[in-house]
Design an enzyme around this catalytic site. Structure first.
Site, PDB file in Angstrom:
ATOM      1  N   THR A 267      34.735  38.265  40.306  1.00 18.57           N
ATOM      2  CA  THR A 267      35.352  39.469  40.697  1.00 18.57           C
ATOM      3  C   THR A 267      36.407  39.653  39.182  1.00 18.57           C
ATOM      4  OG1 THR A 267      37.159  40.507  41.899  1.00 18.57           O
ATOM      5  CG2 THR A 267      37.264  38.182  41.948  1.00 18.57           C
ATOM      6  N   ASP A 268      36.792  40.837  39.043  1.00 20.72           N
ATOM      7  CA  ASP A 268      37.904  41.081  38.020  1.00 20.72           C
ATOM      8  C   ASP A 268      39.213  40.840  38.585  1.00 20.72           C
ATOM      9  OD1 ASP A 268      38.203  43.231  39.617  1.00 20.72           O
ATOM     10  OD2 ASP A 268      38.101  44.842  38.266  1.00 20.72           O
ATOM     11  N   GLU A 269      39.349  40.497  39.829  1.00 20.41           N
ATOM     12  CA  GLU A 269      40.696  40.163  40.256  1.00 20.41           C
ATOM     13  C   GLU A 269      41.418  38.864  39.821  1.00 20.41           C
ATOM     14  OE1 GLU A 269      41.360  41.311  44.635  1.00 20.41           O
ATOM     15  OE2 GLU A 269      39.571  42.660  44.592  1.00 20.41           O
TER      16      GLU A 269
ATOM     17  N   PRO B 261      51.197  43.089  50.505  1.00 21.19           N
ATOM     18  CA  PRO B 261      52.038  42.251  49.871  1.00 21.19           C
ATOM     19  C   PRO B 261      51.072  41.921  48.301  1.00 21.19           C
ATOM     20  CG  PRO B 261      51.821  41.330  51.810  1.00 21.19           C
ATOM     21  CD  PRO B 261      51.171  42.522  51.840  1.00 21.19           C
TER      22      PRO B 261
ATOM     23  N   VAL C 135      46.055  55.296  53.454  1.00 19.69           N
ATOM     24  CA  VAL C 135      46.185  54.796  52.003  1.00 19.69           C
ATOM     25  C   VAL C 135      47.302  54.113  51.684  1.00 19.69           C
ATOM     26  CG1 VAL C 135      46.430  55.905  49.573  1.00 19.69           C
ATOM     27  CG2 VAL C 135      45.134  57.247  51.375  1.00 19.69           C
TER      28      VAL C 135
ATOM     29  N   ILE D   8      27.111  42.852  48.342  1.00 18.34           N
ATOM     30  CA  ILE D   8      26.544  43.100  46.986  1.00 18.34           C
ATOM     31  C   ILE D   8      25.099  41.876  47.014  1.00 18.34           C
ATOM     32  CG2 ILE D   8      26.707  42.337  44.616  1.00 18.34           C
ATOM     33  CD1 ILE D   8      29.755  42.825  45.167  1.00 18.34           C
TER      34      ILE D   8
ATOM     35  N   LYS E  17      38.972  32.487  43.997  1.00 17.60           N
ATOM     36  CA  LYS E  17      37.530  33.019  43.101  1.00 17.60           C
ATOM     37  C   LYS E  17      37.949  32.586  41.648  1.00 17.60           C
ATOM     38  CE  LYS E  17      34.604  35.236  43.663  1.00 17.60           C
ATOM     39  NZ  LYS E  17      33.083  34.394  44.030  1.00 17.60           N
TER      40      LYS E  17
ATOM     41  N   TYR F 268      42.652  35.346  47.878  1.00 12.92           N
ATOM     42  CA  TYR F 268      41.654  35.685  47.382  1.00 12.92           C
ATOM     43  C   TYR F 268      41.147  35.449  46.106  1.00 12.92           C
ATOM     44  CZ  TYR F 268      37.344  38.513  45.934  1.00 12.92           C
ATOM     45  OH  TYR F 268      36.186  38.851  45.422  1.00 12.92           O
TER      46      TYR F 268
END
Length: 345
Positions: free
Chosen positions: A130-132, A286, A211, A12, A159, A155
């Site tokens: 981030t939206d996380e 997880p 996936v 980014i 953030k 993570y």
């Protein structure tokens, strides 16, 4: 403006660097050049007199102080971060040191610089997140800027911590900040450990297309060049102290996304059999969040921004870019951890 951009050799960050230079801004790219960074990402602007590069680590306060003193930036865009959820599961310490302590160091360096300059009203510290940090959604609803934080991975927790520091430095010290939280990015120069490049490159090699779980986890997909445009807009016109959610308005399940990529490859680089035959469901990671979706009302109504690229258009551009740029992605496959299954703890 003279903009100090951290993480400008990453995915980014490099998109922001390229766009900022093309618009006439002077850019100082500060990057530690860890495993996911690549100076080829900024090669299109590397010879511009508006571009400078400094290899430095945001965990090193003395290096940051020297760079701020030398360049005297008008604004900071802080993108440098460890960002791969699977890696954060295996090694969370690096995420805390970089994303939390690194952001603390950046805030202190920016505050010292801002104070020495006489607290100019035009200075901005733009923190990109981030939206996380909001956690996970059910089948309905969207994240707004007022959604409570509820991170579920090392993570996203790191953030979230950095977001809170940025807000606190504004409220306590008056540092002029803006903050953005984005949905999942994709596009050219995407490091090949993330879902979309993994699917493209595995398909080209005839390897299984992994996936997670049942493939029904949903993300809102944002083309990286749209994101860069939104970030510069928020830096220039966003309200001080305010946060803006940036979404692609393109929700897709992981399985839908993978099947779309397979369809594009079937047209552009047909194989002996449909690429979808390579789809392989693997054990879920997880704490895998079920769904992210962003309500972009604030940035649309206040700043007039909307994404310009649909996910189908963006995936077509992305696949074409990887087909045409093997000399970029081929060397990346040898970097640490690429191609390995991470985050199984």
């Amino acid at each position: 403006m003279k903009i100090l951009i951290t993480g400008g050799a990453g995915f980014i960050g490099s998109a922001v660097v390229r766009l900022a230079v093309s618009r006439g801004h002077e850019v100082i790219n500060l990057d530690a050049m860890t495993y996911a960074a690549c100076l080829a990402n900024v090669a299109p602007v590397a010879d511009s007199p508006l571009y400078s590069f400094e290899q430095a680590d945001i965990r090193d306060p003395s290096a940051l102080a020297e760079i701020f003193a030398r360049y005297q930036p008008d604004a900071v865009m802080h993108l440098a971060a460890e960002s791969h959820v699977d890696r954060s599961i295996d090694g969370p310490r690096t995420f805390i040191e970089t994303n939390v302590m690194g952001t603390f160091n950046m805030l202190e360096a920016a505050r010292d610089h801002w104070n020495v300059q006489g607290r100019p009203e035009t200075f901005r510290f733009h923190h990109i997140s981030t939206d996380e940090v909001y956690g996970t959604l059910g089948a309905t609803g969207q994240f707004t800027e007022d959604t409570p934080y509820k991170p579920n991975s090392p993570y996203s927790a790191s953030k979230a911590g950095s977001d809170h520091l940025v807000r606190a430095w504004h409220e306590t010290y008056g540092l002029p900040i803006v903050l953005t939280n984005c949905s999942n990015n994709y596009g050219p120069y995407h490091f090949p450990e993330k879902l979309i490049p993994v699917i493209i490159l595995n398909a080209l090699e005839g390897k299984p297309l992994p996936v997670y779980g049942d493939g029904l986890n949903v993300r809102d997909w944002l083309y990286v060049e749209d994101h860069a445009d939104a970030l510069l807009l928020v830096l220039e016109k966003g309200t001080i102290g305010r946060s803006y959610n940036i979404g692609g308005e393109n929700e897709r399940s992981n399985l839908e996304l993978v099947r779309t990529i397979c369809d594009i490859l079937d047209r552009l680089r047909p194989g002996a059999a449909p690429y979808a035959d390579l789809i392989s469901f693997v054990k879920d990671r997880p704490g895998h969040d079920a769904r992210y979706a962003i309500d972009p009302t604030r940035i649309r109504e206040e700043l007039g921004w909307r994404p310009s690229v649909t996910v189908e258009e963006g995936l077509e551009r992305t696949v074409c870019w990887y087909l045409e740029n093997e000399d970029w992605w081929r060397p990346m496959l040898g970097r640490h951890g690429v191609g390995e299954r991470l985050g199984k703890a």
